[in-house]
Design a protein around this motif. Structure first.
Motif, PDB file in Angstrom:
ATOM      1  N   VAL A 134       0.838  -1.207   0.000  1.00 50.50           N
ATOM      2  CA  VAL A 134       0.000   0.000   0.000  1.00 50.50           C
ATOM      3  C   VAL A 134       0.865   1.246   0.000  1.00 50.50           C
ATOM      4  N   ALA A 135       1.855   1.281   0.877  1.00 48.47           N
ATOM      5  CA  ALA A 135       2.700   2.466   1.008  1.00 48.47           C
ATOM      6  C   ALA A 135       3.514   2.714  -0.256  1.00 48.47           C
ATOM      7  N   THR A 136       4.006   1.654  -0.892  1.00 46.71           N
ATOM      8  CA  THR A 136       4.778   1.828  -2.127  1.00 46.71           C
ATOM      9  C   THR A 136       3.941   2.538  -3.187  1.00 46.71           C
ATOM     10  N   SER A 137       2.696   2.116  -3.347  1.00 46.39           N
ATOM     11  CA  SER A 137       1.812   2.754  -4.331  1.00 46.39           C
ATOM     12  C   SER A 137       1.563   4.215  -3.990  1.00 46.39           C
ATOM     13  N   LEU A 138       1.289   4.500  -2.726  1.00 47.03           N
ATOM     14  CA  LEU A 138       0.994   5.878  -2.323  1.00 47.03           C
ATOM     15  C   LEU A 138       2.229   6.771  -2.420  1.00 47.03           C
ATOM     16  N   TYR A 176       6.738  10.682  -1.035  1.00 46.66           N
ATOM     17  CA  TYR A 176       6.892  10.253   0.355  1.00 46.66           C
ATOM     18  C   TYR A 176       6.462  11.343   1.331  1.00 46.66           C
ATOM     19  N   HIS A 177       6.921  12.568   1.101  1.00 48.55           N
ATOM     20  CA  HIS A 177       6.672  13.640   2.067  1.00 48.55           C
ATOM     21  C   HIS A 177       5.215  14.113   2.054  1.00 48.55           C
ATOM     22  N   LYS A 211       6.215   6.603   9.717  1.00 49.55           N
ATOM     23  CA  LYS A 211       6.247   6.485   8.259  1.00 49.55           C
ATOM     24  C   LYS A 211       7.643   6.046   7.800  1.00 49.55           C
ATOM     25  N   GLN A 212       8.668   6.485   8.498  1.00 48.10           N
ATOM     26  CA  GLN A 212      10.032   6.065   8.169  1.00 48.10           C
ATOM     27  C   GLN A 212      10.203   4.556   8.328  1.00 48.10           C
ATOM     28  N   ASP A 213       9.537   3.991   9.327  1.00 43.59           N
ATOM     29  CA  ASP A 213       9.582   2.532   9.504  1.00 43.59           C
ATOM     30  C   ASP A 213       9.064   1.817   8.258  1.00 43.59           C
ATOM     31  N   GLU A 269      13.534   7.982  -2.900  1.00 45.79           N
ATOM     32  CA  GLU A 269      13.299   8.372  -1.514  1.00 45.79           C
ATOM     33  C   GLU A 269      14.302   7.842  -0.487  1.00 45.79           C
ATOM     34  N   ILE A 270      15.328   7.109  -0.881  1.00 38.84           N
ATOM     35  CA  ILE A 270      16.219   6.513   0.113  1.00 38.84           C
ATOM     36  C   ILE A 270      16.838   7.567   1.031  1.00 38.84           C
ATOM     37  N   GLU A 271      17.079   8.770   0.499  1.00 39.61           N
ATOM     38  CA  GLU A 271      17.673   9.824   1.319  1.00 39.61           C
ATOM     39  C   GLU A 271      16.703  10.362   2.364  1.00 39.61           C
TER      40      GLU A 271
END
Length: 227
Positions: A23-27, A33-34, A59-61, A116-118
């Motif tokens: 779910v989070a990957t799609s959103l 991300y932000h 969210k970082q988790d 988004e890795i940074e």
């Protein structure tokens, strides 16, 4: 890095976190991300916000779980021990082809992490980068074995390993251009020819030609990512 949870059943925890990752990957890809809140993620999940906080604390988790899941699946799919029993050139070809299949399966996750890795803090980012390094070392070990047998020239093994990894990522990052004229198998074959042309010795090139000329069923089958 271990993400704390109040859930004691590992099967339920893995299932719920897997749902969160998808779910989070799609959103994150759709909104960024932000601009995606933890509430947005909870609304798109089959459980509420209070339940979500029993699986992660931030969210970082969740972004960390996306990265952790991707890297663990890649290492599982490549099966380093199995590759080490193959002829060096065949092992390299098979590892690259297998990795291309993994990239196809996890294209969204790869695009997300490039972007988004940074966003992860250093204490969360460092374990992910260490896991990526373990992937590079799989390719590097195969390359150095082929150098020792005289089938690959004495090149910078780390740089060539990075070339292999990033070239496979093209399927995820620039798929709209690649897929217009190549399917996955043709992409992997053509990339192999391009990448290995400049590094194989005469002996290695001859072996690669022999492997490619064998009937399809006689070739080593790509290691499939475990589902």
């Amino acid at each position: 890095m271990k993400i704390p949870s109040t859930i004691r059943d590992p099967a339920i925890l893995a299932q719920r976190r897997g749902e969160l990752v998808e779910v989070a990957t799609s959103l994150f890809l759709e909104r960024g991300y932000h601009k995606t809140s933890i509430r947005d993620i909870a609304r798109a999940c089959p459980f509420n916000l209070a339940a979500l906080y029993t699986y992660v604390s931030s969210k970082q988790d969740i972004l960390y779980l996306v990265a952790q899941h991707l890297v663990s699946e890649i290492v599982k799919a490549l099966q380093p021990a199995a590759l080490n029993h193959l002829d060096p050139v065949e092992g390299l070809r098979l590892a690259f082809e297998t990795y291309c299949h993994v990239v196809q399966r996890f294209s969204r996750h790869i695009r997300l992490l490039y972007r988004e890795i940074e966003s992860l803090p250093k204490h969360a980012r460092d374990p992910i980068l260490a896991s990526v390094q373990s992937l590079i070392e799989i390719f590097r070990g195969l390359i150095e074995r082929a150098i020792e047998t005289g089938e690959v020239r004495n090149v910078d093994s780390r740089l060539l390993a990075l070339d292999l990894m990033v070239s496979a990522h093209m399927w995820a990052l620039h798929g709209r251009f690649v897929r217009s004229h190549l399917d996955l198998k043709a992409f992997a074959d053509e990339q192999s020819r391009i990448l290995f042309h400049g590094v194989l010795t005469a002996r290695g090139a001859e072996k690669m030609v022999r492997q490619r000329s064998r009937p399809e069923r006689a070739r080593a089958t790509p290691l499939r990512a475990r589902r």
